[in-house]
Structure formats: C-alpha cells, structure tokens
Design a protein around this motif. Structure first.
Motif, PDB file in Angstrom:
ATOM      1  N   GLU B 306       0.919  -1.275  -0.081  1.00  0.00           N
ATOM      2  CA  GLU B 306      -0.059  -0.013   0.008  1.00  0.00           C
ATOM      3  C   GLU B 306       0.824   1.139   0.080  1.00  0.00           C
ATOM      4  O   GLU B 306       1.142   1.781   1.077  1.00  0.00           O
ATOM      5  CB  GLU B 306      -0.993  -0.046   1.151  1.00  0.00           C
ATOM      6  CG  GLU B 306      -2.331   0.647   0.879  1.00  0.00           C
ATOM      7  CD  GLU B 306      -3.268   0.427   2.016  1.00  0.00           C
ATOM      8  OE1 GLU B 306      -3.413   1.363   2.753  1.00  0.00           O
ATOM      9  OE2 GLU B 306      -3.782  -0.796   2.083  1.00  0.00           O
ATOM     10  N   VAL B 307       1.136   1.671  -1.344  1.00  0.00           N
ATOM     11  CA  VAL B 307       2.279   2.994  -1.169  1.00  0.00           C
ATOM     12  C   VAL B 307       1.455   4.070  -1.978  1.00  0.00           C
ATOM     13  O   VAL B 307       0.254   3.794  -2.537  1.00  0.00           O
ATOM     14  CB  VAL B 307       3.400   2.350  -2.259  1.00  0.00           C
ATOM     15  CG1 VAL B 307       4.505   1.606  -1.602  1.00  0.00           C
ATOM     16  CG2 VAL B 307       2.770   2.132  -3.501  1.00  0.00           C
ATOM     17  N   ASP B 308       1.689   5.238  -1.442  1.00  0.00           N
ATOM     18  CA  ASP B 308       1.229   6.476  -2.095  1.00  0.00           C
ATOM     19  C   ASP B 308       1.749   6.632  -3.256  1.00  0.00           C
ATOM     20  O   ASP B 308       2.827   7.161  -3.621  1.00  0.00           O
ATOM     21  CB  ASP B 308       1.720   7.530  -0.954  1.00  0.00           C
ATOM     22  CG  ASP B 308       1.087   8.913  -1.357  1.00  0.00           C
ATOM     23  OD1 ASP B 308       0.038   8.980  -1.637  1.00  0.00           O
ATOM     24  OD2 ASP B 308       1.759   9.965  -1.054  1.00  0.00           O
ATOM     25  N   VAL B 309       0.565   6.632  -4.267  1.00  0.00           N
ATOM     26  CA  VAL B 309       0.650   7.027  -5.757  1.00  0.00           C
ATOM     27  C   VAL B 309      -0.013   7.870  -6.089  1.00  0.00           C
ATOM     28  O   VAL B 309      -1.334   7.546  -5.805  1.00  0.00           O
ATOM     29  CB  VAL B 309       0.962   5.610  -6.550  1.00  0.00           C
ATOM     30  CG1 VAL B 309       1.302   6.021  -7.952  1.00  0.00           C
ATOM     31  CG2 VAL B 309       1.862   4.689  -6.082  1.00  0.00           C
ATOM     32  N   SER B 310       0.167   8.920  -6.919  1.00  0.00           N
ATOM     33  CA  SER B 310      -1.056   9.745  -7.561  1.00  0.00           C
ATOM     34  C   SER B 310      -0.831  10.367  -8.867  1.00  0.00           C
ATOM     35  O   SER B 310       0.383   9.966  -9.271  1.00  0.00           O
ATOM     36  CB  SER B 310      -1.343  10.896  -6.653  1.00  0.00           C
ATOM     37  OG  SER B 310      -0.033  11.620  -6.536  1.00  0.00           O
ATOM     38  N   ARG B 311      -1.717  10.669  -9.544  1.00  0.00           N
ATOM     39  CA  ARG B 311      -1.634  11.159 -10.890  1.00  0.00           C
ATOM     40  C   ARG B 311      -0.069  12.283 -11.025  1.00  0.00           C
ATOM     41  O   ARG B 311       0.077  12.882 -10.022  1.00  0.00           O
ATOM     42  CB  ARG B 311      -2.630  12.119 -11.481  1.00  0.00           C
ATOM     43  CG  ARG B 311      -2.325  12.896 -12.724  1.00  0.00           C
ATOM     44  CD  ARG B 311      -3.884  13.321 -13.041  1.00  0.00           C
ATOM     45  NE  ARG B 311      -3.356  14.372 -14.330  1.00  0.00           N
ATOM     46  CZ  ARG B 311      -3.372  14.111 -15.557  1.00  0.00           C
ATOM     47  NH1 ARG B 311      -3.573  12.721 -15.836  1.00  0.00           N
ATOM     48  NH2 ARG B 311      -3.046  14.669 -16.535  1.00  0.00           N
ATOM     49  N   GLY B 312       0.502  11.810 -12.194  1.00  0.00           N
ATOM     50  CA  GLY B 312       1.861  12.748 -12.004  1.00  0.00           C
ATOM     51  C   GLY B 312       2.899  11.749 -11.559  1.00  0.00           C
ATOM     52  O   GLY B 312       4.159  12.373 -12.031  1.00  0.00           O
ATOM     53  N   ASP B 313       2.823  10.886 -10.832  1.00  0.00           N
ATOM     54  CA  ASP B 313       4.066   9.923 -10.556  1.00  0.00           C
ATOM     55  C   ASP B 313       4.201   9.003 -11.670  1.00  0.00           C
ATOM     56  O   ASP B 313       3.253   8.733 -12.557  1.00  0.00           O
ATOM     57  CB  ASP B 313       3.567   9.192  -9.178  1.00  0.00           C
ATOM     58  CG  ASP B 313       3.561   9.956  -7.728  1.00  0.00           C
ATOM     59  OD1 ASP B 313       3.730  11.146  -8.049  1.00  0.00           O
ATOM     60  OD2 ASP B 313       3.243   9.489  -6.896  1.00  0.00           O
ATOM     61  N   MET B 314       5.473   8.509 -11.454  1.00  0.00           N
ATOM     62  CA  MET B 314       5.720   7.775 -12.615  1.00  0.00           C
ATOM     63  C   MET B 314       6.537   6.403 -11.935  1.00  0.00           C
ATOM     64  O   MET B 314       7.292   6.383 -11.149  1.00  0.00           O
ATOM     65  CB  MET B 314       6.821   8.322 -13.760  1.00  0.00           C
ATOM     66  CG  MET B 314       7.145   7.677 -14.631  1.00  0.00           C
ATOM     67  SD  MET B 314       7.761   8.444 -16.372  1.00  0.00           S
ATOM     68  CE  MET B 314       9.570   8.305 -15.684  1.00  0.00           C
ATOM     69  N   ILE B 315       5.766   5.251 -12.684  1.00  0.00           N
ATOM     70  CA  ILE B 315       6.314   3.847 -12.174  1.00  0.00           C
ATOM     71  C   ILE B 315       7.362   3.439 -13.237  1.00  0.00           C
ATOM     72  O   ILE B 315       7.293   3.422 -14.427  1.00  0.00           O
ATOM     73  CB  ILE B 315       5.203   2.791 -11.966  1.00  0.00           C
ATOM     74  CG1 ILE B 315       3.913   3.547 -11.109  1.00  0.00           C
ATOM     75  CG2 ILE B 315       5.593   1.582 -11.560  1.00  0.00           C
ATOM     76  CD1 ILE B 315       2.798   2.755 -10.939  1.00  0.00           C
TER      77      ILE B 315
END
Lengths: 307, 426
Positions: B306-315
């Motif tokens: 459960e990691v913090d990821v939102s729009r604009g991040d890149m995987i």
C-alpha cells in the motif's frame, strides 16, 4: 538501412493501438478536468465511446455522467437503446431536450418541420451552463468531414461554445492541454483517429450491441435528390411522391429529418464491415442531408458551438 | 487491390507519418495519389474534385484538391493548420500529418512531427536541395523522427534522369551527415503520374528499390523503438471502494499507458519521484488479467504494497530509474503569439505531471536556415533555442533523444491557458 526492416518488438494491432490511444485520452480528461460529461446519443460512435470508457475506468464508475441532447426527432429504437445501455452500465444519464429550449424561447424554429440538428448546439450550451461542465467528450472522427480533419483532440471552445479554426491550441505529442477559464470549455474527441471501418471492426471485435436500425430492415422510403427519405410522421409522403418499401439500414443515426438510410441487406456486423470496406460513397455524403447543403456546412455549425 | 483485400488479414499495426514540402513540390498531389491509388477516395469526394477541376479548366483531375482545406483557408488562399488524413492498405493503417508549407512553418511542422515515426521530405527534381529542404530535415531530426524518406519528385520534368537523382542524393547525404541524420532513404517519383508511389510505373526502370508504399508498409511503427526502459506515468487512480462490492474495498488501480519498454507481473518497481519500492501484483485491462504489458498499451497496474501513488507519479522498473530533477535543459520551440518573457513564470506539463517553471537562461537561439547559434534575450513565435528552466516541483525525465515520451514537454501560459512552447529535454 537495417532499421527499416521489420521490427523485432511486440507491437499492437491497429485496433489495439487505437483503443489504447482512446483510453489514454479519456483518462487525461478524467485527470485534468473537474467536471466533464460524455455526450451519448445511442449511436454507434458513442456506443464505442462507452466501451472505451469501461476499459478506461472499470472496476470504478465513470468519472462523468452521460449527457444526451434530444432533438425530439430521434428514432425511438435509438432512444430506447440509449436508456437501456445507460441502465445496463449503471451510469448516470442526463437528458436535455431541444423542445425545452423551444419552450424557453431560446430555440426558435423557422418552420415547424425543420431539422433540429443545428438547434442542438443551443441546448448543449444551456446544459453546459446548467451543470458547469468544463469538458464534453464526443464521438466525432476526423475522417468524417473536412472541418474535422483539422480539429484538435482537445478542442478549445470559448464561452459562446465557438470553435475558432484560426486560433487552435497547438497539440503536441500526447500532451493534451485541457486548461480553461470559468465559462470556457473543452470538447474532447477520443476517437478522432478512427475511421468508419475501424468503428465497425471494433464493434465486431467487442461484440457490441447496437440499435436495430443499424441493420437491414424493411422500411417505406421516398427517393429524393439521390437519397432515401424515410416515411415517418415527421416526414410524411407528399402528393405525387412514390413510396417504396425497400430493405435498408442506417449508417448514421441522428435527427429523423436529416438522416437517410441506404439500401442494403447487411443484417450482421460482419456483413456491414464487408460493405463498409467496399462502399464507394462517404458516410456523410450518402446519409446526411444537412451536410449536402454546402461544402462548408460543418465548419459553420462548429463555429456556432455544434459538437 | 481489390476491395476485399482492404479487410485486415495480417494486421501490421499503425504508422504515423509526416509529409514535408510546399504545394510547389507536389505534396498535395502526392497525398492525393496515395489516397487515390489505395482506393481510399470514395466516389462522391472524387466527383466533387472532378467538378472543381473542370471548373478551373484543367484537363485531368487535380488530386491536390483532395487536401483543399477549410472555407476560412480557401478565402485567404493559405493553409492554416496541420490536417490529419487516413488510409489503410489492409496490411496496415496510416495516419498522415499534413503540415502546410509556408505560414508559421516551424510551429506547424513541429506539431505534425511530434507524433510521427517517419517523414517524407519532398524535393523538386528540377530544384534540388533548397534551404527549405534543410529546414524540414533539421526539424524532423530535432523532433526525433527516426526514419526519413527523401522523395525526389517531378522526375517526369527532368526526363526521368538517373544522374539528376544521384546528384541530389549526393547533395542531401553530404548535409545530412553534418546534422547526424542516420536512417535516410531516397526514392525517385512522379506523383503526377503515379510512378513509384503505389505502382512502379514504366519510366523509372533504373531504380530497383522499393516503391514509396512498400517503404511505408515495412517501416517500424513503434514510437519507443530506441528506449526499452519501462516508463509508466500514472494518469488516474481507481478507488472504487464505494461501489458496494466488498471485494473492491481495498482496490487501488494505477491507470496509465506504457510509454516505453514492458512490464511483467512480479517485476520490482520504483515510484518516482518518491523512489518508493514495491512489486507489480497484477496488470489489468477491463476485468482481464494480463501477464505483461507492452509499449503503447493502456492498462491498470496493481501493486503489492500500500504505497502512496497519485497522478503525475511515474512507475519505472527498479533497476532502470529515470532522472528526478528540478532543472532541465532543452531545445525549445516557441509557439506563442506573445514572445517568451524571461521574467515570467510559466507552467510546464511533462507526461502527466505539471509544475511552475522559470527561465534560468537562454543559451542561444538557432537561426534555422543556416543553423547558426545567436545570443537571444527573448523568443518569438517559430524561434528555436536552447533554454534552461528551474522547476518548482521535480520532474522525472529522460533525454528526448532516448525517449520521446518522457523527454518531451509543453509550456503553458497561465494567463491565457494557451500552449505556447514545445520542449525537448537534452
């Protein structure tokens, strides 16, 4: 020259590529716009849009309601199908009608039987204002018409809903710019790069259901100016008309007064694809009475806020 | 080509290409010919241009009329904008970006080139390599189009002379070498007569290479053929916990498109810019689980932790990180009516990320006809310059030469919300 040889990497088929681009566009709308809506008529292009929205957002709900501008002159099969599909998807459908605008006095007809296609723009702009939509997603394609060939995927409209072909935002890579000031809005066209044939091939691949009038059926028609005019309550036979019963299907569905069927016995998607691949007439040239008026008809309507 | 062959049997994907040249080079005729010879033009369209040709007193149908534009353009006798056109051979679908030749050339060509994987540069066989040819080639190269086809057109007007073709080819190669353009192919054509477009014709027997259409049918389509590192900018986070379905209560799907490379379930990934580490638990598309996702595919990724990821991040894949930076250097093409003002702050959008930016320096402006570098204080529309930006928020970038998706950005003027610049990170 070796790089021009067939590539090594796995790549997408043309339908997968188009689908992926459209999903990307829909997700950009959801990511960038605060209050978008998807224009849904029950027609084939907007049914494709709904499948693409499912691919883009399921298992979540759509991040936008469906909006239909009803001219009051639509085939009941299409309206029934619109309601059925919205209900099946469990998504919110908003219907606003040209007749309400007529009662308000914002749409004034020149004659009672006139095509209401063009008047949809007024009702659409009223709905945009009522709900404060900052983006409307539409199923227009660039192959449909000359004026569409130059329109952006994210097309900016001013507060009067006007499209200014001379002052469009540059659109580079897949970096879409949906920023607007209050009152302005964006029209987003996720299937801009699809052709009529692509749409039918996708309908076949995805096994999408369509309103029955897209398939061959018997219908009373009158031949007028090289087109088939269906005999309906709105468009009755006049004295001297020769009414024929033919096997026809609709290639596009819109306002009854301006949409003509074509003679065809294609009763399955596969047979329609075969006909589409071998047809000799463009989709709008064969079926749209409103685009025959003048070569620049669509361009003019779009400047007035038509989607 | 019979109609039934239009139905896709072996689907060889979709190729986007750009045509560069002015009307005088026969560009409209070339496009018209491609559409006509692949049976894309339908009877009513052909009928309309036949009538126009007759009205103008022409002997043959003028195929260039097919690309005739908007009413507003015909009125002013100019071409305003990039037009997109479509045809299919049954093996492959094509999108042509047709950029106008004169007015605002740089702006339109950069726009058209940004999504193209191949450019056809037209040369009039009577005129050879012109300043315009150099400008088109430089821009195609700047925007990173990997494949260039130099079409030496109007061979009919030089008696289909092989020596003329060879001379122009030599001239072009000499100057292409100075730019570092790698993959160039040459083809002699007569768009007017249709020689070497779809059919070989009778007149160019000395040329043994493929026809133009053969080149298009066999050119690689993938945007990301150079960079195999996995890049997945997050567009949208799906959290359907309110749907009432208890199975979906903890569902967190990260939606986006694989811009390059590929990803397999179980791969270790980094979330940028935070550099949080986790693994890919599942890859989904509309309820289907996929074992892997490839470049250009839009999918949903589910992660182990459960990691913090939102729009604009890149995987990205753990061992293939991108550069996370608050300063970028770029070649910038200015598109705005108002000049770039180094005092002002602008907004930069790169992948799905946006940040405020200030100009750190304008290193030089490039005089595109001679490629001379000149000092500059401001930039006007169609100017190309090397510029450094300071960023309010970090961006996750690659060099544009390595990756056209993560190396590209647009500049937005917040007062008008207009797109005023296009940048390619160095």
């Amino acid at each position: 020259m070796s790089t021009l040889a067939l590539q090594q990497h796995a790549t997408l088929s043309h339908l997968d590529w188009l689908e992926s681009e459209s999903i990307h566009i829909l997700r950009e709308v959801a990511g960038q716009c605060a209050n978008p809506a998807l224009l849904f008529s029950g027609g084939k292009d907007s049914l494709v849009l709904l499948r693409l929205a499912e691919k883009a957002f399921r298992p979540g709900r759509f991040p936008f309601p469906l909006l239909n501008i009803d001219t009051g002159h639509n085939y009941s099969e299409v309206i029934d199908f619109r309601d059925f599909r919205a209900c099946q998807l469990n998504e919110r459908l908003i219907v606003r009608s040209v007749e309400e605008s007529m009662r308000r006095g914002t749409v004034v007809l020149k004659s009672p039987g006139e095509s209401r296609n063009r008047h949809q723009s007024v009702t659409l702009l009223e709905a945009i204002e009522e709900f404060g939509f900052d983006c409307c997603i539409g199923g227009a394609r660039r192959d449909e018409e000359k004026a569409r060939a130059k329109e952006r995927i994210f097309s900016f409209r001013d507060e009067f809903g006007q499209w200014d072909p001379k002052n469009q935002r540059p659109e580079l890579w897949d970096l879409f710019n949906a920023r607007v000031h209050k009152g302005e809005n964006i029209r987003a066209f996720p299937i801009s790069n699809w052709t009529e044939l692509d749409v039918w091939q996708y309908i076949e691949r995805e096994d999408l259901q369509l309103p029955s009038i897209y398939f061959a059926h018997r219908r009373e028609v009158i031949r007028r100016n090289g087109l088939l005019q269906p005999v309906t309550e709105l468009t009755p036979a006049r004295a001297g008309d020769v009414v024929e019963e033919l096997t026809v299907r609709f290639r596009t569905v819109g306002d009854i007064t301006c949409t003509a069927p074509v003679e065809s016995d294609a009763d399955t998607v596969a047979r329609i694809i075969e006909e589409t691949a071998t047809t000799t007439i463009t989709e709008r040239g064969e079926t749209r009475l409103d685009d025959q008026t003048s070569e620049a008809a669509m361009e003019q309507r779009k400047k007035e806020g038509y989607f | 080509m019979s109609a039934i062959e239009h139905l896709p049997g072996t689907d060889n994907g979709l190729l986007r290409f750009l045509t560069c040249g002015s009307v005088d080079d026969g560009k409209s005729t070339l496009i018209g010919r491609l559409l006509f010879d692949t049976k894309t033009i339908l009877a009513d369209t052909l009928h309309a241009i036949t009538r126009t040709s007759e009205r103008r007193g022409l002997e043959a149908v003028d195929l260039s009329l097919l690309t005739d534009g908007l009413h507003a353009e015909r009125e002013q006798g100019i071409t305003i904008d990039v037009a997109y056109r479509y045809f299919s051979t049954g093996r492959r679908k094509y999108i042509i970006a047709d950029a106008p030749g004169h007015e605002q050339y740089t702006r339109n060509m950069v726009t058209a080139a940004s999504t193209a994987n191949l450019a056809i540069i037209l040369i009039d066989a009577r005129k050879g390599v012109l300043t315009q040819t150099r400008r088109h080639s430089y821009l195609a190269h700047l925007v990173g189009i990997p494949h260039i086809v130099v079409a030496i057109n109007k061979m009919d007007l030089v008696g289909y002379d092989q020596a003329t073709f060879e001379r122009i080819r030599g001239e072009y190669l000499e100057f292409a070498a100075t730019l570092g353009i790698g993959d160039v192919r040459f083809i002699p054509l007569s768009a007017l007569n249709g020689d070497m477009l779809v059919e070989r014709g009778e007149n160019l027997g000395w040329y043994s290479g493929p026809t133009l259409l053969d080149m298009l049918e066999n050119a690689p389509t993938a945007h990301s053929e150079r960079d195999e590192r996995f890049r997945f900018p997050v567009q949208y986070v799906c959290r359907p916990q309110k749907s009432g379905d208890p199975k979906l209560h903890d569902y967190r799907g990260f939606m986006g498109r694989v811009e390059s490379g590929e990803i397999v379930v179980g791969d270790e990934v980094l979330i940028l810019p935070s550099e949080t580490r986790t693994r890919v638990k599942a890859i989904e598309l509309h309820g289907r689980s996929l074992p892997r996702a490839i470049a250009e595919q839009s999918v949903t990724l589910l992660l182990e932790d459960e990691v913090d990821v939102s729009r604009g991040d890149m995987i990205v894949r753990a061992q293939e990180s991108a550069l996370v930076t608050r300063r970028i250097e770029a070649m910038l093409c200015w598109l705005g009516d108002a000049p770039l003002d180094p005092q002002r702050k602008y907004l930069i959008r790169q992948t799905t990320r946006e940040t405020k930016a200030a100009i750190a320096s304008i290193d030089y402006r490039l005089y595109i006809n001679t490629l001379q570098k000149m000092p500059a204080e401001r930039l006007g529309m169609n100017d190309i310059a090397r510029v450094a930006f300071k960023l309010a928020q970090p961006l996750c970038v690659d060099a544009y030469a390595d990756n056209r998706s993560t190396g590209a950005f647009i500049v937005i003027d917040e007062s008008s919300n207009n797109t005023v610049g296009a940048g390619m990170i160095l």
